[in-house]
Structure formats: C-alpha cells, structure tokens
Design an enzyme around this catalytic site. Structure first.
Site, PDB file in Angstrom:
ATOM      1  N   ASP A  34      -9.720   5.943   5.910  1.00 35.41           N
ATOM      2  CA  ASP A  34      -8.479   5.401   5.344  1.00 35.41           C
ATOM      3  C   ASP A  34      -8.191   4.017   5.911  1.00 35.41           C
ATOM      4  O   ASP A  34      -8.612   3.685   7.016  1.00 35.41           O
ATOM      5  CB  ASP A  34      -7.321   6.377   5.652  1.00 35.41           C
ATOM      6  CG  ASP A  34      -6.115   6.126   4.769  1.00 35.41           C
ATOM      7  OD1 ASP A  34      -6.254   5.451   3.730  1.00 35.41           O
ATOM      8  OD2 ASP A  34      -5.021   6.605   5.120  1.00 35.41           O
ATOM      9  N   GLY A  35      -7.442   3.230   5.139  1.00 40.66           N
ATOM     10  CA  GLY A  35      -6.956   1.938   5.626  1.00 40.66           C
ATOM     11  C   GLY A  35      -7.672   0.722   5.074  1.00 40.66           C
ATOM     12  O   GLY A  35      -7.452  -0.392   5.547  1.00 40.66           O
ATOM     13  N   ASN A  36      -8.495   0.908   4.061  1.00 40.77           N
ATOM     14  CA  ASN A  36      -9.203  -0.243   3.473  1.00 40.77           C
ATOM     15  C   ASN A  36      -8.211  -1.252   2.886  1.00 40.77           C
ATOM     16  O   ASN A  36      -8.362  -2.461   3.066  1.00 40.77           O
ATOM     17  CB  ASN A  36     -10.134   0.211   2.340  1.00 40.77           C
ATOM     18  CG  ASN A  36     -11.287   1.050   2.845  1.00 40.77           C
ATOM     19  OD1 ASN A  36     -11.475   1.193   4.045  1.00 40.77           O
ATOM     20  ND2 ASN A  36     -12.059   1.597   1.921  1.00 40.77           N
ATOM     21  N   TRP A  39      -6.339  -3.068   5.638  1.00 36.10           N
ATOM     22  CA  TRP A  39      -7.259  -4.028   6.281  1.00 36.10           C
ATOM     23  C   TRP A  39      -7.298  -5.325   5.472  1.00 36.10           C
ATOM     24  O   TRP A  39      -7.196  -6.410   6.020  1.00 36.10           O
ATOM     25  CB  TRP A  39      -8.661  -3.407   6.359  1.00 36.10           C
ATOM     26  CG  TRP A  39      -9.699  -4.261   7.016  1.00 36.10           C
ATOM     27  CD1 TRP A  39     -10.046  -4.265   8.333  1.00 36.10           C
ATOM     28  CD2 TRP A  39     -10.541  -5.241   6.381  1.00 36.10           C
ATOM     29  NE1 TRP A  39     -11.056  -5.186   8.567  1.00 36.10           N
ATOM     30  CE2 TRP A  39     -11.371  -5.800   7.369  1.00 36.10           C
ATOM     31  CE3 TRP A  39     -10.676  -5.696   5.067  1.00 36.10           C
ATOM     32  CZ2 TRP A  39     -12.322  -6.784   7.105  1.00 36.10           C
ATOM     33  CZ3 TRP A  39     -11.616  -6.680   4.792  1.00 36.10           C
ATOM     34  CH2 TRP A  39     -12.429  -7.213   5.802  1.00 36.10           C
ATOM     35  N   ARG A  47      -7.122  -5.639  -2.300  1.00 31.45           N
ATOM     36  CA  ARG A  47      -7.490  -4.318  -1.761  1.00 31.45           C
ATOM     37  C   ARG A  47      -8.991  -4.046  -1.881  1.00 31.45           C
ATOM     38  O   ARG A  47      -9.603  -3.468  -0.981  1.00 31.45           O
ATOM     39  CB  ARG A  47      -6.728  -3.217  -2.506  1.00 31.45           C
ATOM     40  CG  ARG A  47      -5.238  -3.196  -2.221  1.00 31.45           C
ATOM     41  CD  ARG A  47      -4.574  -2.092  -3.039  1.00 31.45           C
ATOM     42  NE  ARG A  47      -5.168  -0.801  -2.764  1.00 31.45           N
ATOM     43  CZ  ARG A  47      -4.851  -0.024  -1.727  1.00 31.45           C
ATOM     44  NH1 ARG A  47      -3.932  -0.412  -0.871  1.00 31.45           N
ATOM     45  NH2 ARG A  47      -5.438   1.130  -1.562  1.00 31.45           N
ATOM     46  N   ASN A  82      -6.526  10.195  -6.021  1.00 24.37           N
ATOM     47  CA  ASN A  82      -6.791   8.751  -6.072  1.00 24.37           C
ATOM     48  C   ASN A  82      -6.881   8.198  -7.499  1.00 24.37           C
ATOM     49  O   ASN A  82      -6.872   6.979  -7.695  1.00 24.37           O
ATOM     50  CB  ASN A  82      -8.058   8.386  -5.288  1.00 24.37           C
ATOM     51  CG  ASN A  82      -7.892   8.474  -3.781  1.00 24.37           C
ATOM     52  OD1 ASN A  82      -8.815   8.807  -3.045  1.00 24.37           O
ATOM     53  ND2 ASN A  82      -6.700   8.154  -3.279  1.00 24.37           N
ATOM     54  N   ARG A  85      -4.341   5.554  -8.820  1.00 26.55           N
ATOM     55  CA  ARG A  85      -4.421   4.119  -8.500  1.00 26.55           C
ATOM     56  C   ARG A  85      -4.713   3.287  -9.754  1.00 26.55           C
ATOM     57  O   ARG A  85      -5.170   3.831 -10.750  1.00 26.55           O
ATOM     58  CB  ARG A  85      -5.523   3.905  -7.450  1.00 26.55           C
ATOM     59  CG  ARG A  85      -5.169   4.606  -6.162  1.00 26.55           C
ATOM     60  CD  ARG A  85      -6.203   4.355  -5.100  1.00 26.55           C
ATOM     61  NE  ARG A  85      -5.811   5.041  -3.877  1.00 26.55           N
ATOM     62  CZ  ARG A  85      -6.160   4.664  -2.662  1.00 26.55           C
ATOM     63  NH1 ARG A  85      -6.946   3.610  -2.501  1.00 26.55           N
ATOM     64  NH2 ARG A  85      -5.754   5.350  -1.608  1.00 26.55           N
ATOM     65  N   ARG A 201      -9.434  10.690  11.409  1.00 25.09           N
ATOM     66  CA  ARG A 201      -8.752   9.934  10.349  1.00 25.09           C
ATOM     67  C   ARG A 201      -8.472   8.538  10.866  1.00 25.09           C
ATOM     68  O   ARG A 201      -7.851   8.378  11.931  1.00 25.09           O
ATOM     69  CB  ARG A 201      -7.452  10.607   9.902  1.00 25.09           C
ATOM     70  CG  ARG A 201      -6.795   9.801   8.760  1.00 25.09           C
ATOM     71  CD  ARG A 201      -5.687  10.501   8.043  1.00 25.09           C
ATOM     72  NE  ARG A 201      -5.304   9.703   6.875  1.00 25.09           N
ATOM     73  CZ  ARG A 201      -4.848  10.195   5.732  1.00 25.09           C
ATOM     74  NH1 ARG A 201      -4.703  11.487   5.591  1.00 25.09           N
ATOM     75  NH2 ARG A 201      -4.518   9.400   4.739  1.00 25.09           N
ATOM     76  N   ARG A 207      -1.752  12.847   8.572  1.00 27.81           N
ATOM     77  CA  ARG A 207      -1.790  13.905   7.562  1.00 27.81           C
ATOM     78  C   ARG A 207      -3.222  14.185   7.129  1.00 27.81           C
ATOM     79  O   ARG A 207      -4.139  13.409   7.400  1.00 27.81           O
ATOM     80  CB  ARG A 207      -0.897  13.564   6.367  1.00 27.81           C
ATOM     81  CG  ARG A 207      -1.222  12.243   5.706  1.00 27.81           C
ATOM     82  CD  ARG A 207      -0.302  11.985   4.492  1.00 27.81           C
ATOM     83  NE  ARG A 207      -0.488  10.632   4.001  1.00 27.81           N
ATOM     84  CZ  ARG A 207       0.365   9.622   4.227  1.00 27.81           C
ATOM     85  NH1 ARG A 207       1.471   9.817   4.895  1.00 27.81           N
ATOM     86  NH2 ARG A 207       0.107   8.409   3.760  1.00 27.81           N
TER      87      ARG A 207
END
Ligand code: IPE
Ligand code: IPE
Ligand code: MG
Length: 261
Positions: A34-36, A39, A47, A82, A85, A201, A207
C-alpha cells in the site's frame, strides 16, 4: 545468517542479515502493498507513477524472499474493491501487471519460483488472463517458492468460493457429514502452503482491507509507515528481525525462560 552476494559486506543489509536466525524465518510472508498513490503525491507526481515505481519493490521483495528460502510469498496487488478507482488508474494497473510479467517471468522461472494468480481471475480482461495463464503454465513444475499474486481478490469472496466448491462436491458425493475447519482450509486459494506467519502492510494503515481473512488467524502483523515504492530488501530484513522477536503463543502461555523459577 550467511548468504553470498545477498548484500555488500559492511552494508546495513549485511548487518541485519547477520542477526537473522535462519531456522526461524517466516515460511509464508503476505504483503499488503500500500501507499503507491501517496508516494507519488509526496513527489507531486500522478498516482500511476507510484504504481510504476512500486514494480521495482515487487521485483526486489520477490527475489529476496526466494533467496532467503521462504516457501510462499503472497502479494496483494488488486482487490475487488479497487474497481471503484478511476478507469484510467485501473487500466494502468492492469497494463503494469502485464509488463511486469513479461519482463520478470524469465527471472522468476530461473529462480525456480512457482507463479500463481489468486482471486476471481475469470473476471479480469482476456489479455491479462492470458498473460497470467502463460506465467502459471511456464512455472507450474518449479519446486521453489510459491509466489501468489492476489488480483480481483477478496478474503470474503475466497471463503465463499471455498464453501461453494465444498457444497458442489458434497452434493455430488451425497456427503452429509458435518463440515470442519480442515474442509474449508483445503479449498482456499492458498491451500498448498502453510498460513502466513508474517503479514506486512506498508504505508501505515492499521487495517486488513479484506486480505486473507481466514489464513491470517494467527499471523504476526507488521505495519510500517514506509510507502510501498520505498520498501526494499533492507525493510524486509527489518520486518523479519522484528518478527523473530515476537513470542507466538497461539492462545497458550509464554514459554518459560531458562534460569527463571
Ligand atoms: C497500493 O497503493 C496499490 C493498490 C492498491 C493497487 P495505493 O494505490 O492504494 O496507494 P495509496 O494508498 O492511495 O497511497
Ligand atoms: C489494499 O489497499 C489493497 C491492495 C494493496 C491491493 P487499498 O489502498 O485498496 O486499501 P484501503 O482502501 O486503504 O483499505
Ligand atoms: Mg491504498
């Protein structure tokens, strides 16, 4: 532990590797990558630039996990949720998946890794399914690490799929005996490997996001603020070291320390 060529001598990675107990490595590691997006946002990039950068982390973590001798690595790449999105982001994610497979299949195969896509794969577009099938076919006979990539994945859907499979079989066999945990566990996507010992994670969210709900009953959880594109071999070693400090009790009591009454 010692491992030739894994990290340059004197590096932080080499130092951490020294501290790792080879006999207590996680057999199965699961990762919520997670976190792309964040970043990329922190660099004022779109994104998708984060997703692109995340591929390099995937490459490094896959290779390092196999070299460390893990039996299984499960990566959460795309959840059933997802699809919410923007279409352009979903399209880029699927394109990147195909690109990753085309670029890395040779290396995956050379490392004796068995590639397996898990999730509701039949709902993915045909070109993605074809690429996945090809990768699974090529690596089917490999005997090294199982690399599970969770795509269009949902932990609840996985349990539903296992139940339906079980129901079908029972109807066919006229079986009416009560169902036990083993009957369900044997029909999950990852039934060929032990449950994850360690769940990582990245990017700090506390979570589970519908990942491996059944299998993580007793997994050790490691959450790091590091965004996925920054998560590399060094961070993997840090996570394993932290895991090795945990006392896994499974509902029992702490193992008595030597010398204590
Ligand atoms: C993980 O990064 C990649 C996928 C879920 C496909 P995100 O895209 O969720 O990045 P954040 O959480 O928005 O930063
Ligand atoms: C979890 O990340 C799914 C994957 C890593 C593929 P998300 O970014 O989709 O999860 P939430 O929305 O923060 O729970
Ligand atoms: Mg996210």
């Amino acid at each position: 532990m010692e491992m030739e060529g894994f990290a340059p001598s004197g590096s932080r990675e080499a130092e951490l590797l020294q501290k790792i107990d080879e006999s207590r490595l996680p057999r199965h590691l699961a990762v919520i990558m997670d976190g792309n997006g964040r970043w990329a946002g922190s660099r004022s990039l779109p994104r998708v630039a984060g997703h692109r950068a995340g591929i390099e982390s995937v490459r490094e973590i896959v290779e390092s996990s196999a070299r460390l001798g893990m039996e299984a690595l499960t990566l959460y790449a795309f959840s059933v949720e997802n699809w919410k999105r923007p279409r352009s982001e979903v399209r880029t994610l699927m394109a990147l998946l195909k690109k990753y497979l085309r670029q890395e299949l040779g290396q995956i195969h050379a490392n004796n890794i068995r590639f397996l896509a898990i999730g509701r794969i039949r709902e993915l577009e045909a070109s993605v399914r074809e690429e996945l099938r090809h990768a699974m076919r090529v690596t089917a006979k490999n005997t090294g690490m199982h690399l599970y990539v969770a795509l269009n994945y949902s932990g609840r859907a996985e349990i539903v799929d296992a139940f339906n499979l079980l129901l079908r079989e029972r109807r066919k066999n006229g079986d009416t005996a009560p169902v036990d945990e083993e009957a369900i566990a044997r029909r999950l996507y990852t039934s060929a490997v032990p449950d994850p010992d360690l769940l990582i994670r990245t990017s700090g969210e506390m979570r589970i996001s519908n990942f491996l709900l059944w299998q993580i009953a007793y997994s050790e959880i490691y959450i790091t603020p590091t965004y996925w594109p920054d998560f590399r071999r060094l961070h993997l070693l840090e996570a394993i070291l932290e895991y090795q400090k945990r006392d896994r009790r499974y509902g029992g009591i702490q193992a008595p320390c030597e010398g204590k009454p």
